[in-house]
Scaffold this active site. Structure first.
Site, short mmCIF file in Angstrom:
data_model
loop_
_atom_site.label_atom_id
_atom_site.label_comp_id
_atom_site.label_asym_id
_atom_site.label_seq_id
_atom_site.Cartn_x
_atom_site.Cartn_y
_atom_site.Cartn_z
N GLY A 14 -26.07 25.99 3.53
CA GLY A 14 -26.58 25.32 4.74
C GLY A 14 -26.41 23.83 4.65
N LEU A 35 -27.54 31.25 4.55
CA LEU A 35 -28.33 31.15 3.33
C LEU A 35 -28.17 29.74 2.78
CD1 LEU A 35 -26.73 34.17 3.15
CD2 LEU A 35 -28.37 34.32 1.29
N GLY A 50 -30.14 21.45 4.48
CA GLY A 50 -29.22 20.48 5.10
C GLY A 50 -28.05 20.07 4.24
N GLY A 51 -28.09 20.41 2.95
CA GLY A 51 -26.93 20.14 2.09
C GLY A 51 -26.89 18.75 1.51
N CYS A 53 -25.03 15.89 2.14
CA CYS A 53 -24.97 14.66 2.93
C CYS A 53 -26.35 14.13 3.27
CB CYS A 53 -24.17 14.94 4.20
SG CYS A 53 -24.14 13.58 5.35
N CYS A 58 -24.42 11.02 1.77
CA CYS A 58 -24.16 9.97 2.77
C CYS A 58 -25.42 9.23 3.21
CB CYS A 58 -23.53 10.55 4.04
SG CYS A 58 -22.60 12.07 3.83
N ILE A 59 -26.45 9.98 3.59
CA ILE A 59 -27.61 9.37 4.25
C ILE A 59 -28.42 8.49 3.28
CG2 ILE A 59 -29.75 9.84 5.54
CD1 ILE A 59 -27.05 10.31 7.09
N LYS A 61 -27.50 7.33 0.48
CA LYS A 61 -26.56 6.31 -0.01
C LYS A 61 -26.47 5.14 0.97
CE LYS A 61 -22.65 6.15 1.36
NZ LYS A 61 -21.49 6.85 0.87
N GLY A 127 -27.15 33.06 -2.32
CA GLY A 127 -26.32 34.21 -2.00
C GLY A 127 -25.33 34.51 -3.11
N VAL A 155 -20.41 26.44 0.22
CA VAL A 155 -21.37 26.15 -0.85
C VAL A 155 -21.27 24.74 -1.42
CG1 VAL A 155 -21.67 28.55 -1.56
CG2 VAL A 155 -19.82 27.20 -2.55
N TYR A 194 -15.51 6.74 -5.75
CA TYR A 194 -16.27 5.99 -4.75
C TYR A 194 -17.77 6.13 -4.95
CZ TYR A 194 -17.61 9.77 -1.46
OH TYR A 194 -18.17 10.87 -0.87
N GLU A 198 -20.15 2.89 -5.39
CA GLU A 198 -21.21 2.66 -4.39
C GLU A 198 -22.58 2.55 -5.06
OE1 GLU A 198 -19.34 4.88 -0.44
OE2 GLU A 198 -20.76 5.97 -1.69
N ARG A 215 -12.68 5.09 -16.68
CA ARG A 215 -11.82 5.83 -17.62
C ARG A 215 -10.36 5.40 -17.50
NH1 ARG A 215 -11.57 12.34 -17.87
NH2 ARG A 215 -10.70 12.09 -15.77
N HIS A 461 -13.33 -11.89 20.46
CA HIS A 461 -13.62 -13.05 19.64
C HIS A 461 -15.08 -13.46 19.77
CE1 HIS A 461 -12.43 -16.45 17.23
NE2 HIS A 461 -13.05 -17.28 18.06
N GLU A 466 -10.99 -8.08 15.22
CA GLU A 466 -9.87 -8.69 15.95
C GLU A 466 -8.76 -9.15 15.01
OE1 GLU A 466 -10.29 -12.60 17.84
OE2 GLU A 466 -11.97 -13.08 16.51
#
Ligand code: FAD
Ligand code: NA7
Length: 485
Positions: A14, A35, A50-51, A53, A58-59, A61, A127, A155, A194, A198, A215, A461, A466
């Site tokens: 999920g 699941l 929600g996994g 991210c 992402c969030i 971070k 699962g 997954v 990355y 970060e 490395r 500008h 730009e």
């Protein structure tokens, strides 16, 4: 198998990809179960629905990156007339951590409510395949077996640990850092992908000492000229880099700190004492835990990921999206887009495939790096140096002048074909708000942007975006890419 199945689609995972596919499939009339289950980290960190991210990616971070940028902004503010007294400004890790975790909890809740509203059945359980048509899971109510016409493997992955003494006992990863109860203190970050850069960037920005063990090269896979500018900027901001080094061991000292030994490529050993050791050495896909071989789904020999053209595995009714896919960008919008398109193909009569080309992304280092399309190296490899034109420029963000912020790494380049109107192959931008700058140009590239079109675009500008409309110096010309004044 296949006939008389309980569900049209069972999604395992999920996160970004799984939830997008499940919601879309349900909207198209399919009966769907998702699941989701989080195995705690070695030090016991766990999280909700929600996994990656939302919970550990992402969030949090981006929020910690923002906290670090605000620290910089406080100093800038003084030069713009803000009188901040008293002058000793402190940052509270605990308050930041609580604010970030509070936001995450609210997203977990909203996600759950949304699934209920959209009639997606959510099962909080891990699962495992029993056979190609059955998933089994242990829930609080006991074992459940789910049969389905189609399965979606979403997954994702989890951070890897190096095989060195003390790594699992004393090390942490990005799965732990955003909810760490104590301030991280002096930190060594192992890995210069990355995620490593970060984390090093925001920790330094929040005032902690940060050392990165590299490395081989930083940001492998990214344009190396840009990667080296990012590293140079981070060094200027006080991040230390130990090049061509790998960790050897982590030991607890008598006073509870961590003694880290590392080695360079000449086998010379070094060591130092840190408060936190953060491993960011890449991620492994969670396919083994799924008993994937019982479904007959093949994984890549080198990294257990699934090679699934058009998201279809070698078992025709079993699909895969997101970070679990072999050699595909590991990004949330990629997982979401692929999941949604797959659901439309399975249940909506669509034939639209996912396009993995020219996906834009941003590295949220202190000075951000936004990119869409090919690196200079890749363009040369693909088309030959003689057929490529590279436009580049250093630039000065207007708002940097008053606080006299360093502009030496504010740089952009456009990699294009040399012939005709010069089709744009790649756009690279280092500076503030790089993601915001690049996103619109990514859409332009979808429309076959050329250098001619870029040059005939009137800029806004004064902005930094730009600068892309003002490019006129090619690398081939040898002219100075620094601005006139
Ligand atoms: P995930 O989101 O990882 O979801 C998979 C879910 O499945 C997890 O909840 C997992 O616990 C669960 N699961 C696993 N196995 C099972 C099982 N057998 N049964 C039940 N559930 C299971 N991407 C961006 O686009 N922008 C960013 O700025 C960005 N920053 C990131 C920063 C960090 C520190 C990290 C780690 C990642 C970042 N990413 C970013 C990548 C992004 O988070 C992933 O690409 C995205 O979450 C992948 O989605 P997914 O659906 O494949 O898997
Ligand atoms: P990446 O991009 O795979 O980066 C991992 C980094 O860690 C990279 O700099 C590696 O160096 C380094 N690494 C890998 N193994 C080790 C060991 N054993 N010791 C020291 N350093 C090591 O992973 P991220 O976590 O940053 O990003 C996750 C994914 O998101 C990534 O796969 C991208 O596709 C997107 P190397 O260059 O291999 O020498």
């Amino acid at each position: 198998g296949g006939a008389n199945t309980e569900y049209d689609l069972v999604v395992v995972g999920g996160g970004s990809g799984g939830l997008a596919a499940a919601k879309e499939a349900t909207a198209l009339g399919a009966k769907v179960a998702v699941l989701d289950y989080v195995t705690p980290t070695p030090i016991g960190t766990k999280w909700g629905l929600g996994g990656t991210c939302v919970n550990v990616g992402c969030i949090p971070k981006k929020l910690m990156h923002q906290a670090a940028l605000l620290g910089e902004a406080i100093h800038d503010a003084k030069t713009y007339g803000w009188e901040l007294e008293p002058d000793n400004i402190h940052h509270s890790w605990e308050s930041l951590k609580d604010a970030v975790q509070g936001h995450i909890k609210s997203v977990n809740w909203v996600t759950r409510v949304e699934l209920r509203d959209k009639k997606v059945e959510y099962i909080n359980g891990q699962g495992k395949f029993l056979d190609p048509y059955t998933i089994t899971t242990q829930t609080k109510q006991g074992e459940r077996r789910l049969t389905a016409k189609y399965f979606l493997i979403a997954v994702g992955g989890r951070p890897r640990y190096p095989d060195i003494p003390g790594a699992l006992e004393y090390g942490i990863t990005s799965d732990d850092i955003f909810s760490l109860s104590k301030p991280p203190g002096k930190t060594v970050i192992v890995g210069a992908g990355y995620i490593g850069l970060e984390c090093a960037g925001f920790l330094r920005g929040l005032g902690y000492e940060a050392t990165v063990l590299v490395r081989s090269i930083p940001l492998r896979g990214f344009d190396q000229q840009m990667a080296n500018l990012i590293v140079a900027e981070m060094e200027d901001k006080g991040v230390k880099f130990e090049h061509r080094c790998i960790p050897k061991s982590v030991q607890k000292t008598d006073d509870g700190r961590l003694h880290v030994v590392w080695q360079n490529d000449k086998k010379e050993e070094f060591s130092d004492i840190f408060d936190t050791v953060l491993f960011a050495i890449g991620r492994r896909a969670l396919t083994k835990e799924l008993d994937i071989e019982k479904a007959g789904v093949e994984v890549a020999p080198d990294n257990e990921k699934i090679d699934a053209p058009n998201e279809q595995t070698n078992v025709p009714h079993i699909f895969a999206v997101g970070d679990v896919l072999y050699k595909k960008p590991e990004l949330t919008p990629v997982a979401i887009h692929a999941g949604r398109l797959l659901a439309r193909r399975l249940f909506g009569g669509s034939t639209t495939p996912m396009d993995y080309e020219n996906v834009a992304t941003t590295v949220f280092t202190p000075l951000e790096y936004g990119v869409v399309g090919l690196s200079e190296e890749k363009a040369i490899e693909r088309y030959g140096e003689d057929n490529i034109e590279v436009y580049h420029a250093y630039y000065k963000p207007t708002e940097f002048f008053i606080p006299q912020k360093s502009i030496v790494h504010c740089y952009l380049k456009v990699v294009a074909l040399r012939e005709g109107d010069q089709k744009v192959l790649g756009m690279h931008f280092i500076g503030p708000q790089a993601g915001e700058v690049i996103q619109g140009f990514a859409a332009a590239m979808k429309c076959n942007l050329t250098v001619t079109a870029l040059m005939s675009t009137v800029g806004i500008h004064p902005t930094i975006a730009e600068e892309f409309t003002r490019i006129n110096i090619t690398k081939r010309s040898g002219k100075d890419p620094n601005p006139a004044s």
